[in-house]
Structures are given as structure tokens and as C-alpha cells.
Write a protein that holds these residues in place. Structure first.
Motif, PDB file in Angstrom:
ATOM      1  N   THR A  71       2.724  10.605  20.238  1.00 38.66           N
ATOM      2  CA  THR A  71       3.070   9.216  20.510  1.00 38.66           C
ATOM      3  C   THR A  71       3.455   9.010  21.966  1.00 38.66           C
ATOM      4  OG1 THR A  71       5.302   9.693  19.691  1.00 38.66           O
ATOM      5  CG2 THR A  71       3.786   8.631  18.174  1.00 38.66           C
ATOM      6  N   ALA A  72       4.067  10.021  22.585  1.00 38.11           N
ATOM      7  CA  ALA A  72       4.455   9.894  23.985  1.00 38.11           C
ATOM      8  C   ALA A  72       3.291  10.196  24.920  1.00 38.11           C
ATOM      9  CB  ALA A  72       5.620  10.832  24.295  1.00 38.11           C
ATOM     10  N   ALA A  73       2.401  11.123  24.517  1.00 41.38           N
ATOM     11  CA  ALA A  73       1.311  11.528  25.403  1.00 41.38           C
ATOM     12  C   ALA A  73       0.099  10.608  25.303  1.00 41.38           C
ATOM     13  CB  ALA A  73       0.891  12.966  25.084  1.00 41.38           C
ATOM     14  N   VAL A 113      -1.563  29.460  23.724  1.00 37.06           N
ATOM     15  CA  VAL A 113      -0.546  28.488  24.138  1.00 37.06           C
ATOM     16  C   VAL A 113      -0.740  28.118  25.605  1.00 37.06           C
ATOM     17  CG1 VAL A 113       1.925  28.160  24.530  1.00 37.06           C
ATOM     18  CG2 VAL A 113       1.144  29.213  22.415  1.00 37.06           C
ATOM     19  N   PHE A 114      -0.924  29.122  26.451  1.00 37.38           N
ATOM     20  CA  PHE A 114      -1.056  28.858  27.877  1.00 37.38           C
ATOM     21  C   PHE A 114      -2.360  28.130  28.181  1.00 37.38           C
ATOM     22  CE2 PHE A 114      -1.453  30.301  32.420  1.00 37.38           C
ATOM     23  CZ  PHE A 114      -0.325  29.632  32.869  1.00 37.38           C
ATOM     24  N   GLY A 115      -3.422  28.492  27.456  1.00 40.96           N
ATOM     25  CA  GLY A 115      -4.698  27.798  27.652  1.00 40.96           C
ATOM     26  C   GLY A 115      -4.587  26.320  27.335  1.00 40.96           C
ATOM     27  N   ALA A 116      -3.906  26.000  26.228  1.00 41.92           N
ATOM     28  CA  ALA A 116      -3.701  24.592  25.879  1.00 41.92           C
ATOM     29  C   ALA A 116      -2.812  23.904  26.901  1.00 41.92           C
ATOM     30  CB  ALA A 116      -3.081  24.494  24.484  1.00 41.92           C
ATOM     31  N   MET A 133      12.158   6.558  22.690  1.00 37.86           N
ATOM     32  CA  MET A 133      12.014   8.017  22.695  1.00 37.86           C
ATOM     33  C   MET A 133      11.298   8.411  23.980  1.00 37.86           C
ATOM     34  SD  MET A 133       9.993  10.464  20.015  1.00 37.86           S
ATOM     35  CE  MET A 133      11.087  10.025  18.672  1.00 37.86           C
ATOM     36  N   SER A 134      11.829   9.404  24.709  1.00 37.53           N
ATOM     37  CA  SER A 134      11.228   9.803  25.972  1.00 37.53           C
ATOM     38  C   SER A 134      10.942  11.285  25.993  1.00 37.53           C
ATOM     39  CB  SER A 134      12.169   9.447  27.128  1.00 37.53           C
ATOM     40  OG  SER A 134      13.382  10.145  26.994  1.00 37.53           O
ATOM     41  N   LEU A 135       9.968  11.644  26.799  1.00 35.61           N
ATOM     42  CA  LEU A 135       9.608  13.047  26.949  1.00 35.61           C
ATOM     43  C   LEU A 135       9.857  13.483  28.377  1.00 35.61           C
ATOM     44  CD1 LEU A 135       6.394  13.473  24.870  1.00 35.61           C
ATOM     45  CD2 LEU A 135       8.336  14.993  24.836  1.00 35.61           C
ATOM     46  N   LEU A 136       9.718  14.777  28.609  1.00 38.69           N
ATOM     47  CA  LEU A 136       9.877  15.319  29.949  1.00 38.69           C
ATOM     48  C   LEU A 136       8.691  14.862  30.789  1.00 38.69           C
ATOM     49  CD1 LEU A 136      11.932  17.133  31.353  1.00 38.69           C
ATOM     50  CD2 LEU A 136      10.434  19.059  30.912  1.00 38.69           C
ATOM     51  N   THR A 137       8.888  13.812  31.567  1.00 41.10           N
ATOM     52  CA  THR A 137       7.827  13.256  32.404  1.00 41.10           C
ATOM     53  C   THR A 137       7.665  14.109  33.655  1.00 41.10           C
ATOM     54  OG1 THR A 137       9.380  11.894  33.625  1.00 41.10           O
ATOM     55  CG2 THR A 137       8.479  10.962  31.600  1.00 41.10           C
ATOM     56  N   ALA A 142      -2.192  18.493  33.846  1.00 41.45           N
ATOM     57  CA  ALA A 142      -1.070  18.659  34.771  1.00 41.45           C
ATOM     58  C   ALA A 142       0.144  17.867  34.311  1.00 41.45           C
ATOM     59  CB  ALA A 142      -1.481  18.214  36.180  1.00 41.45           C
ATOM     60  N   SER A 143      -0.052  16.937  33.389  1.00 41.03           N
ATOM     61  CA  SER A 143       1.052  16.145  32.846  1.00 41.03           C
ATOM     62  C   SER A 143       1.731  16.936  31.728  1.00 41.03           C
ATOM     63  CB  SER A 143       0.529  14.811  32.303  1.00 41.03           C
ATOM     64  OG  SER A 143       1.526  14.147  31.564  1.00 41.03           O
ATOM     65  N   LEU A 144       3.024  17.169  31.852  1.00 38.76           N
ATOM     66  CA  LEU A 144       3.714  17.990  30.859  1.00 38.76           C
ATOM     67  C   LEU A 144       3.660  17.402  29.456  1.00 38.76           C
ATOM     68  CD1 LEU A 144       5.279  20.585  30.462  1.00 38.76           C
ATOM     69  CD2 LEU A 144       7.380  19.324  30.882  1.00 38.76           C
ATOM     70  N   PRO A 145       3.886  16.092  29.250  1.00 39.42           N
ATOM     71  CA  PRO A 145       3.763  15.556  27.891  1.00 39.42           C
ATOM     72  C   PRO A 145       2.382  15.780  27.286  1.00 39.42           C
ATOM     73  CG  PRO A 145       4.863  13.978  29.317  1.00 39.42           C
ATOM     74  CD  PRO A 145       4.347  15.059  30.199  1.00 39.42           C
ATOM     75  N   VAL A 146       1.347  15.609  28.088  1.00 39.29           N
ATOM     76  CA  VAL A 146      -0.015  15.817  27.586  1.00 39.29           C
ATOM     77  C   VAL A 146      -0.248  17.293  27.291  1.00 39.29           C
ATOM     78  CG1 VAL A 146      -2.472  15.590  28.128  1.00 39.29           C
ATOM     79  CG2 VAL A 146      -0.862  13.803  28.826  1.00 39.29           C
ATOM     80  N   ALA A 147       0.270  18.179  28.154  1.00 42.55           N
ATOM     81  CA  ALA A 147       0.098  19.612  27.948  1.00 42.55           C
ATOM     82  C   ALA A 147       0.799  20.065  26.662  1.00 42.55           C
ATOM     83  CB  ALA A 147       0.646  20.383  29.145  1.00 42.55           C
ATOM     84  N   LEU A 148       1.992  19.538  26.413  1.00 42.02           N
ATOM     85  CA  LEU A 148       2.710  19.887  25.185  1.00 42.02           C
ATOM     86  C   LEU A 148       1.974  19.356  23.951  1.00 42.02           C
ATOM     87  CD1 LEU A 148       6.398  19.267  26.311  1.00 42.02           C
ATOM     88  CD2 LEU A 148       5.342  21.466  25.801  1.00 42.02           C
ATOM     89  N   PHE A 149       1.422  18.159  24.074  1.00 44.41           N
ATOM     90  CA  PHE A 149       0.638  17.606  22.971  1.00 44.41           C
ATOM     91  C   PHE A 149      -0.605  18.462  22.722  1.00 44.41           C
ATOM     92  CE2 PHE A 149      -2.407  14.098  21.530  1.00 44.41           C
ATOM     93  CZ  PHE A 149      -2.034  14.233  20.197  1.00 44.41           C
ATOM     94  N   ALA A 150      -1.182  18.994  23.796  1.00 41.22           N
ATOM     95  CA  ALA A 150      -2.353  19.867  23.637  1.00 41.22           C
ATOM     96  C   ALA A 150      -1.990  21.118  22.845  1.00 41.22           C
ATOM     97  CB  ALA A 150      -2.921  20.242  25.010  1.00 41.22           C
ATOM     98  N   ILE A 151      -0.806  21.662  23.088  1.00 38.67           N
ATOM     99  CA  ILE A 151      -0.353  22.836  22.317  1.00 38.67           C
ATOM    100  C   ILE A 151      -0.228  22.467  20.846  1.00 38.67           C
ATOM    101  CG2 ILE A 151       1.556  24.449  21.962  1.00 38.67           C
ATOM    102  CD1 ILE A 151       2.081  24.265  24.992  1.00 38.67           C
ATOM    103  N   ALA A 152       0.358  21.292  20.584  1.00 35.89           N
ATOM    104  CA  ALA A 152       0.490  20.849  19.197  1.00 35.89           C
ATOM    105  C   ALA A 152      -0.874  20.636  18.555  1.00 35.89           C
ATOM    106  CB  ALA A 152       1.309  19.562  19.137  1.00 35.89           C
ATOM    107  N   LEU A 153      -1.828  20.098  19.320  1.00 40.01           N
ATOM    108  CA  LEU A 153      -3.177  19.894  18.784  1.00 40.01           C
ATOM    109  C   LEU A 153      -3.875  21.225  18.503  1.00 40.01           C
ATOM    110  CD1 LEU A 153      -4.688  16.877  20.770  1.00 40.01           C
ATOM    111  CD2 LEU A 153      -4.073  16.980  18.350  1.00 40.01           C
ATOM    112  N   ALA A 154      -3.559  22.249  19.284  1.00 42.72           N
ATOM    113  CA  ALA A 154      -4.098  23.573  18.986  1.00 42.72           C
ATOM    114  C   ALA A 154      -3.610  24.024  17.605  1.00 42.72           C
ATOM    115  CB  ALA A 154      -3.679  24.576  20.055  1.00 42.72           C
ATOM    116  N   GLY A 155      -2.346  23.705  17.311  1.00 49.26           N
ATOM    117  CA  GLY A 155      -1.835  23.991  15.972  1.00 49.26           C
ATOM    118  C   GLY A 155      -2.583  23.214  14.909  1.00 49.26           C
ATOM    119  N   CYS A 156      -2.891  21.954  15.203  1.00 49.98           N
ATOM    120  CA  CYS A 156      -3.671  21.151  14.251  1.00 49.98           C
ATOM    121  C   CYS A 156      -5.065  21.737  14.050  1.00 49.98           C
ATOM    122  CB  CYS A 156      -3.798  19.709  14.757  1.00 49.98           C
ATOM    123  SG  CYS A 156      -2.284  18.756  14.617  1.00 49.98           S
TER     124      CYS A 156
END
Length: 790
Positions: A286-288, A441-444, A1-5, A449-463
Motif C-alpha cells: 500500500t505504501a510502495a 532477498v538481496f536480489g529483490a 501509515m508511513s514507511l522509511l522513505t 533504489a526506493s526503499l519502500p519499493v525494495a521492501l515490497f519487492a522482497i515481500a512479492l518474492a515471498g508471494c
């Protein structure tokens, strides 16, 4: 499984796309994640906490059921509500079981990494659907018993207010603990069994929860608002009798609707928000963050279970303090405790450098920053978002603030100005809420600067937001339980004086708490849907790796005509979905109006109490019409992404999701807050403002409230699961779309055929729905005379 690197990000900006081998390597790294003994222990502790939540919920059930049940007449009315609600949900579940089995089989036809994950995805789809249904049914079952006990508690001299509030809020606490318990247990079980493959299996779990929640939200919303609108228009406006007068044949159906719509529907809705946010977090984590990213999203909501217990137990109104102030204080305290405990968990569990992470790509390992601090900041953003939305929504919908008071004052000039002022409140509040959600969303996103990590941060904001969900569900269920309690009190005539005032206050507070939880629910939906964008990209990348193909970067540019078409279609689907839901309420309410009028006309003894209304006929009308109206919105939600994806491609489908998320956010908030403002402005007038009950101002606010009913309790809340259903369908079909579009297996004929069939089914369902009469009833004699003359 790959993410937008980062390489893929530069590809989206015009550089060369990464190789299929790079994607394959990343997929193998992520899929190869295995749990150690310590990791199994973490998952085990999380599952024990989940089971403890269920046990605590059982303790609260015993406490609620131990409360007094009032007079025999009150018990008789409550029994009618219980029987009607159970009959409706049983019929609904039989209908939805067929749909669930069909989807279960279809999931086997979609691509998966291996056979085990293919089977797991379909099996856990049923788990998600069953959990969602079980929570909805529990919410209905307990609320139809707690409403009686809240009404009885209000009759107790001196302690009535405190006891009634405690019973109502702890009823919600049961549903809240069951929501977090089953959601966390289901996710933990999948991680325990599938380890690195858990995110792909959880796609099925989240889809099952979201699909059932959407159907329950739409069906229950149509039922409750058809009865409510019909009861108000004939009872309050035409017959000038109180809202829950037993002479109104729609009163039992109205009380039934509160339970199947607000309790069962909203409980299922918040459960699927919980489940889908966990799904997005685990997929992206898992990817971030590798193995840490698989487990940390379970730790955060587990902390939320502990703080929810505290929040439920400390909710108590002080002398001279409003119930809303007490509830808000408990929410803030539990949110603060969650923030502190999540900070401790992040520092203790997550490493301080990306180089220390296991099961991630080399690119992620070379990322700068502190994973623990990034995760902590993201979780705190989510918690803060919940707090801000609570304050903002409360301002626009509570009776003590200016917006609702202005709507109430506009009733002095008629129904038109009430509707206009209420719409203004909805539009304005939608802008502020959307900006706040966007800022979160934008703050997370800016945390890395890494897109996978940034997307995971948005998901963690949901958590982070989900750490408050136990208290949020309690706040939401508090509303319909209090509403029903007041209905039982008024129908029985056995609660008077101070007790009646207590129930009126709790009912008004319940309107505000319901609006608040709707605002928080849509915020969760946006965070989950935005995070699922990363999952969607991930699914495309994995599919391209499998088929050895590439997709031109221009297919994803937002200014490309095909992508803009997708954006427009996504926005249009939200409008169509909302229109279908509101029109369904209009048709069903029309049938209720004619039936209640008929009973008043044919049974003149109803008004003097010598004849009993036929309550069952109105319940049957609402049940029949709500179940009949389920198919069209459901087919639209599932098939529209299929039509766009297979017909236009993965780029336009991404645009479709973006259009739906943006429009859905604004639409859901507008509908919920305008409806809440109209409802509470009616409460103001009924409390004696601007002429009080029976005045022209009162009639004007009743009209506004009936307009707002399908806004806030049918179409608005149903948009939440709609967004997540569409996102999850897109994630699930993305591999098939890619397979049929590029590589050796490309087959344009099959791809276009699927899109044409999906489009044809949607058109057919909408046409059939539109052919139904707006008011289901035979033409009146005057209509027949006019038609005959013509």
C-alpha cells in the motif's frame, strides 16, 4: 501509515530525520485508499478462486475416502490412531482456546488508527487462529483415514504403486487447497471490508495464524518425537523387533504423533506462512504501489491456486520412475506455469510508470523504473528460490545422493560417527541454503533504489514462492501419510511382498519431501520476516507522527552497543527456544522408554503375542507431557520482544529481530537437514546396505535417527512460526513502545515495569521447565542403592 522513505533512509545514515508532518501526510495518503467498482471486482474474483480451492479440496476428499480400506485388522489399527489423534488435538485446542481469548483481549489495549481497525484487528486475530486450527485439524482427520487407504492400495497387484502414491499425494492436495483457500479468502475479506486500512487489520489475522501454528508445531512435535524416540530405543535397539511391530506399546502413539505433528502441525505452519507473507505484502504494497500494491499481492497467490490444481492432478509416477522424480516434475511444471501467468498478470494489471500509481506519496511517484517489471522480477525470484531450495535440500537428504550415503556408510564405525557425519551434513547444507535465501532477498532488494519499493519487492518474492504452496503442502503431507501406511501394514501383517516394498519406497520419499518442504518453509519465514522489518519501521514512523516526537538516528546503528545487545539477545532466544523444545522431547521420551520397558517386563506374554500391550498409556503420556511443555516456548516467543522493546527501545528491538532471523535461518536448516539425513541413512541400512536390519550398523543409524527426530520434527520446524510471531509482536507493540518512550506521554516507569514483568515471567517459566526431570520416571533400584550408599 508511513514507511522509511528516501529521506528517512538518509536519516538512518546520519542526516536530519524527516518531520512528523511528512509522516502524517504519508499516513493519510495510504489510509485514504478506496476501492472502485473494478477493484471490488478484482477482490471478488480472488475470493471466488479461494472458494473454488476449497471446493476442489472437497472433491479430493471424496476421491480419497472412496479408496478401499483393506482388512478388518488394518481398519482396527487405523481406528486406534484416529481416536488417539482426535483426543490429543481436542485437548490441545481446549488449552489453546484460553490463551487465544487472553491475547484477543490484550490486543484491544494496543494502539490503533481508529476504533474500527482496533476491533477488526482483534476479531481477525481469532479468524487467523481459527483458520490455522481448522487446517491443522483437517490435516490430522484426513491423514488418519488416508494412511489406511494407502496401505490397502499398495496390496493391489500391478496398480498398487501408482494408486498408493495417488491417494497419498491427493490427501496432501486436500490440505494444500484448504491452506491456500482459507488464507486467500481471509485476506480478501479484510481488503473487501477495510480497503486502505486492511494491512493494519491483517496484522491481527497473521498473528493469530502464527501463534496457533507455533503452539501446534511445538506440541505436536513433542508428542510425535517422544513416541518415536521411545519406540525406537526400546523396540529396535533393546528388543530387536521391527519399527512398527504391534508388540511395541509405543507404536500407536508413534503413528498418532505423525498426524498431530507432521500433518496437523505442518499444515498450520504453512498456512501461517501463507497468511503472514500476505500480511507483509499488503502492508508494504500500500505504501510502495498504493492501490495496486493492495491488490496485486492477492492476484499472485490466486494464480498459485490454479497451478496447484494442475500440480496435484499431474503427479503420477511413470514406469521405472521413482516417486520423488514424479513429485519433483509436478512441482517444476506448476512453478513454470505460475511464472508465466504471473508475468501476464503483472503486465496487464500494473502500470509501466510510478507516476501512474494512485494513493502513494509524491516521492514514490517520482521514483524511476517500471513497477510492472519490478513486481514481475520479484515474483520470479521467489519462484526460482523455491525451485533451487527443492533441488538443494533433496541433494542433502535423499537416499540416492552422496551426503546420505556417506552418513549411512559411517554406521560401519558406530553411532558416534553417524552423529558426527549427520551434523556435518546439517551444518554444510545450512550455509548453502542461507546464502541462497540471502541472495534472493538481496536480489529483490536491488530491484529499486526506493526503499519502500525494495521492501515490497522482497515481500512479492515471498508471494512468488507462495504460488507453489499448494503443491508444497501436498508434498509435506505425503510423508507422514506414507509413514503411517507402512506402520499399519507392518502392525497388521496383511501387506507383504511387492506391497511392502512399495510402502518402504514411499516412506523414504516422504522423508525427503518433508525435508524439502521444511527448507521452503524456512525460506518463506525469512522472506516474510525481512519484509516485516519494513512493517516494523512503518509502525514506528506512524507512532512518532502521532506523538510528535523523534528518535535519534544513533539508536538504529548496528554498531551501537545497545543494538548489538539486541542482536545477541535475538540470537540467544533462538538457541534457548530450540533447547527447550529438544529437552521437552527428551523428558517425554524418557517417560515413554520407562513405560514400554515396564510393559515388556511385567507382561512377558507380549513377546509371544499372548498379551496385548497397553497402547493407551503411552498415548496418555505423550499427550500429557506435550501439552505441559507448550507454555514455556510460547511465553518466550511472545514476551521476549516485549521485554527487549520496552526495556531497551525500538532500535535494540530491530537488532533483536535481525539476530533472531539470521540465527533462526541457520538453526532451522541445520536441524531439519541433519535430521533428514539421519532418518534416510537408517532407511538405507534397513534396505540391506552395510549389514541390513539387526546389524551393528543398523543400531548405529537408529541412534542417529533418534537424535535427529526432535531436530527435524520439533525444534527445527517450530523456528519458522517463532520468527514470525516475534516479528508480528514487535510490529504490534512498536506504537506503544514509542508512545511510552518519546513525546508528552513518555513514561519510563511504566515502560521499564512492563519489561521487568515480561522478563520475570520468562525466567519463571524457564526455571519451572528446567526443574522437571530429564527422564520422567522413578529411579531404578541400582540408582536407589547408589544414592543410599552415598
Amino acid at each position: 501509515m508511513s514507511l522509511l522513505t528516501p529521506a528517512q533512509l538518509s536519516w538512518a545514515q546520519g542526516a536530519a530525520p524527516p518531520s512528523s508532518q511528512t509522516r502524517m501526510d504519508l499516513a493519510q495518503q495510504t489510509a485514504g485508499i478506496q476501492l472502485s467498482g473494478a477493484d471490488y471486482a478484482v477482490v471478488g474474483v480472488v475470493m471466488v478462486i479461494a472458494l473454488a480451492a476449497l471446493a476442489f479440496g472437497y472433491v479430493l476428499i471424496k476421491e480419497v475416502l472412496a479408496a478401499g480400506q483393506g482388512t478388518a485388522k488394518m481398519q482396527d489399527i487405523a481406528k486406534g490412531v484416529q481416536e488417539g489423534a482426535s483426543a490429543y488435538l481436542n485437548r490441545q485446542f481446549r488449552t489453546l482456546a484460553i490463551f487465544a481469548v487472553v491475547v484477543f483481549l490484550v490486543l484491544f489495549a494496543l494502539p490503533a488508527e481508529n476504533t474500527a481497525e482496533l476491533i477488526g484487528r482483534s476479531v481477525f486475530f481469532l479468524f487467523g487462529a481459527a483458520f490455522s486450527a481448522a487446517i491443522g485439524y483437517l490435516g490430522m482427520w484426513l491423514s488418519t483415514r488416508a494412511n489406511l487407504r494407502v496401505a490397502a492400495a499398495a496390496r493391489e497387484a500391478g496398480t498398487g504403486r501408482e494408486k498408493a502414491m495417488r491417494v497419498a499425494f491427493r490427501t496432501g492436495g486436500v490440505v494444500g487447497m484448504t491452506t491456500v483457500g482459507l488464507g486467500l479468502f481471509g485476506a480478501g475479506l479484510v481488503v473487501l471490508v477495510y480497503a486502505g486500512g486492511a494491512p493494519r487489520v491483517l496484522e491481527g489475522f497473521g498473528f493469530g495464524a502464527a501463534l496457533l501454528a507455533m503452539f501446534m508445531r511445538v506440541g505436536g512435535g513433542i508428542f510425535t518425537k517422544a513416541a518415536d524416540v521411545g519406540a525406537d530405543l526400546v523396540g529396535k535397539v533393546e528388543q530387536n523387533i521391527p519399527e512398527d511391530d504391534p508388540r511395541n506399546a509405543a507404536t500407536i502413539a508413534d503413528n498418532v504423533g505423525d498426524n498431530v505433528g507432521d500433518c496437523a502441525g505442518m499444515a498450520a505452519d504453512l498456512f501461517e506462512s501463507y497468511a503472514v507473507t500476505l500480511v507483509a505484502s499488503l502492508i508494504l504494497g500500500t505504501a510502495a504501489f498504493g492501490l495496486h500494491g493492495l491488490l496485486f499481492p492477492l492476484i499472485v497467490p490466486a494464480i498459485g491456486v490454479l497451478t496447484a490444481v494442475i500440480g496435484v492432478y499431474i503427479t503420477k509416477a511413470r514406469a521405472g520412475e521413482s516417486a520423488l522424480t514424479a513429485i519433483n516434475r509436478s512441482f517444476f511444471i506448476s512453478a513454470g506455469i505460475s511464472a508465466v501467468l504471473c508475468a501476464v498478470a503483472a503486465v496487464l494489471y500494473l502500470p509501466s510508470s510510478f507516476s501512474e500509481l494512485t494513493g502513494v506519496s509524491e516521492t514514490i511517484r517520482n521514483t524511476s523504473g517500471n513497477p510492472a517489471l519490478i513486481a514481475l522480477a520479484a515474483v520470479l525470484i521467489g519462484i526460482l528460490l523455491a525451485v533451487v531450495i527443492l533441488r538443494l535440500t533433496g541433494y542433502f537428504t535423499a537416499t540416492e545422493h552422496r551426503p546420505v550415503r556417506d552418513v549411512g556408510k559411517s554406521s560401519l564405525t558406530g553411532a558416534a560417527t553417524v552423529i558426527l557425519s549427520g551434523m556435518s551434513v546439517g551444518f554444510e547444507s545450512a550455509v548453502y541454503t542461507a546464502l541462497i535465501i540471502g541472495a534472493a532477498v538481496f536480489g529483490a532488494f536491488l530491484l529499486s533504489a526506493s526503499l519502500p519499493v525494495a521492501l515490497f519487492a522482497i515481500a512479492l518474492a515471498g508471494c512468488g514462492l507462495l504460488t507453489t504452496v499448494g503443491v508444497i503442502v501436498a508434498m509435506d503431507t505425503f510423508g507422514p501419510v506414507s509413514d503411517n501406511a507402512q506402520g499399519i501394514a507392518e502392525m497388521s501383517g496383511d501387506v507383504e511382498g511387492e506391497g511392502a516394498q512399495i510402502l518402504t519406497e514411499l516412506d523414504a520419499v516422504g522423508n525427503t519431501t518433508k525435508a524439502i518442504t521444511k527448507g521452503i518453509a524456512i525460506a518463506t519465514a525469512v522472506l516474510a520476516a525481512t519484509a516485516l522489518f519494513g512493517s516494523y519501521t512503518d509502525a514506528i514512523g506512524a507512532a512518532l507522527a502521532d506523538v510528535g516526537g523523534e528518535i535519534a538516528a544513533s539508536q538504529f546503528f548496528v554498531y551501537a552497543p545497545n543494538v548489538l545487545v539486541g542482536v545477541a539477545i535475538g540470537a540467544a532466544v533462538v538457541f534457548l527456544f530450540s533447547g527447550l523444545a529438544i529437552n521437552a522431547v527428551s523428558r517425554a521420551a524418557g517417560a515413554v522408554v520407562f513405560e514400554v520397558r515396564r510393559q515388556f517386563r511385567d507382561k512377558p506374554g507380549i513377546m509371544d503375542g499372548s498379551e496385548r500391550p497397553e497402547y493407551g498409556k503411552v498415548v496418555d503420556i505423550c499427550t500429557r507431557d506435550s501439552l505441559r511443555e507448550l507454555a514455556t516456548p510460547g511465553l518466550l516467543a511472545v514476551l521476549a520482544p516485549i521485554a527487549v522493546g520496552f526495556g531497551l527501545g525500538v532500535g535494540p528491538l530491530a537488532g533483536y529481530l535481525a539476530g533472531a532471523i539470521c540465527t533462526g535461518t541457520l538453526m532451522a536448516i541445520f536441524l531439519a537437514n541433519s535430521g533428514g539425513a539421519w532418518d534416510n541413512s537408517k532407511k538405507l541400512v534397513e534396505d540391506g546396505y552395510h549389514g541390513g536390519k539387526g546389524s551393528e550398523a543398523h543400531a548405529a543409524t537408529v541412534i542417529g535417527d533418534t537424535v535427529g527426530d526432535p531436530f527435524k520434527d520439533t525444534a527445527g520446524p517450530a523456528i519458522n512460526p517463532l520468527l514470525k510471531v516475534m516479528n508480528l509482536v514487535s510490529v504490534l507493540i512498536a506504537p506503544a513502545v514509542v508512545t511510552l518512550a518519546v513525546g508528552d506521554a513518555a513514561n519510563p516507569a511504566v515502560r521499564i515495569s512492563i519489561a521487568v514483568v515480561a522478563t520475570a515471567v520468562i525466567i519463571g517459566a524457564v526455571v519451572i521447565a528446567k526443574r522437571r526431570s530429564t527422564a520422567i520416571a522413578e529411579a531404578s533400584p541400582s540408582d536407589k542403592a547408589v544414592n543410599g550408599a552415598a
